[in-house]
Design a protein around this motif. Structure first.
Motif, short mmCIF file in Angstrom:
data_model
loop_
_atom_site.label_atom_id
_atom_site.label_comp_id
_atom_site.label_asym_id
_atom_site.label_seq_id
_atom_site.Cartn_x
_atom_site.Cartn_y
_atom_site.Cartn_z
N ARG A 26 -5.61 4.67 7.12
CA ARG A 26 -4.39 3.87 7.00
C ARG A 26 -3.46 4.43 5.94
O ARG A 26 -2.23 4.45 6.11
N PHE A 27 -4.03 4.93 4.83
CA PHE A 27 -3.22 5.53 3.77
C PHE A 27 -2.49 6.76 4.29
O PHE A 27 -1.29 6.93 4.03
N VAL A 28 -3.19 7.62 5.01
CA VAL A 28 -2.56 8.83 5.54
C VAL A 28 -1.45 8.46 6.52
O VAL A 28 -0.37 9.07 6.51
N ASP A 29 -1.69 7.44 7.34
CA ASP A 29 -0.68 7.00 8.30
C ASP A 29 0.56 6.47 7.58
O ASP A 29 1.69 6.82 7.91
N ARG A 30 0.35 5.64 6.57
CA ARG A 30 1.49 5.08 5.81
C ARG A 30 2.25 6.18 5.07
O ARG A 30 3.47 6.15 4.98
N ARG A 31 1.52 7.15 4.54
CA ARG A 31 2.18 8.25 3.83
C ARG A 31 3.05 9.06 4.78
O ARG A 31 4.17 9.44 4.44
N SER A 32 2.56 9.31 5.99
CA SER A 32 3.37 10.06 6.95
C SER A 32 4.59 9.25 7.38
O SER A 32 5.69 9.81 7.56
N GLN A 33 4.43 7.92 7.52
CA GLN A 33 5.59 7.08 7.83
C GLN A 33 6.62 7.13 6.70
O GLN A 33 7.83 7.19 6.96
N LEU A 34 6.16 7.10 5.47
CA LEU A 34 7.06 7.17 4.33
C LEU A 34 7.80 8.50 4.29
O LEU A 34 9.01 8.54 4.03
N MET A 35 7.09 9.58 4.55
CA MET A 35 7.74 10.89 4.57
C MET A 35 8.83 10.94 5.65
O MET A 35 9.90 11.52 5.44
N LYS A 36 8.55 10.33 6.78
CA LYS A 36 9.54 10.30 7.86
C LYS A 36 10.75 9.47 7.44
O LYS A 36 11.90 9.84 7.71
N LEU A 37 10.52 8.33 6.77
CA LEU A 37 11.63 7.47 6.34
C LEU A 37 12.47 8.13 5.25
O LEU A 37 13.65 7.82 5.12
#
Length: 115
Positions: free
Chosen positions: A63-74
């Motif tokens: 979940r952390f890796v998923d959220r981090r990738s979403q943040l990088m995209k944002l």
């Protein structure tokens, strides 16, 4: 030899005159067995808890890796530009310019007072 085996099989050692010594030893062995069973049960519970926690760590890490990738995209400039266009704010057509400030060596406040 035959008499020894028969007496053990018939449990004559439990009813002899010095049977109290034998009973104490048997109770001691039973107590050790109970302690061993309790220790094994506790060990198995801890192993199961460790396995559960490892699964939870794996899930939280994913979940952390998923959220981090979403943040990088944002945080990407293109994503921010698209979101700001809906509000009527567009990127500047004029590129930014660097401003340099030349500082003069000034005396401090107290140095000016003493002149």
């Amino acid at each position: 030899m035959k008499q020894g085996v028969y007496s053990i099989l018939k449990a004559r050692f439990l009813v002899n005159e010095d049977a109290t010594k034998n009973w104490r030893f048997i109770l001691f062995l039973i107590l050790l067995a109970i302690i061993m069973i309790a220790n094994t049960h506790s060990y198995e519970q801890k192993v199961l808890r460790i396995a559960e926690l490892n699964e939870e760590v794996k899930e939280l890490r994913s979940r952390f890796v998923d959220r981090r990738s979403q943040l990088m995209k944002l945080r990407m400039e293109s994503t921010i530009s698209k979101k700001m266009e809906t509000r009527g704010i567009y990127p500047s057509q004029v590129p930014p310019q660097k401003i340099t400030v030349n500082k003069k060596e000034e005396k401090g406040f107290f140095a000016r007072l003493w002149q």
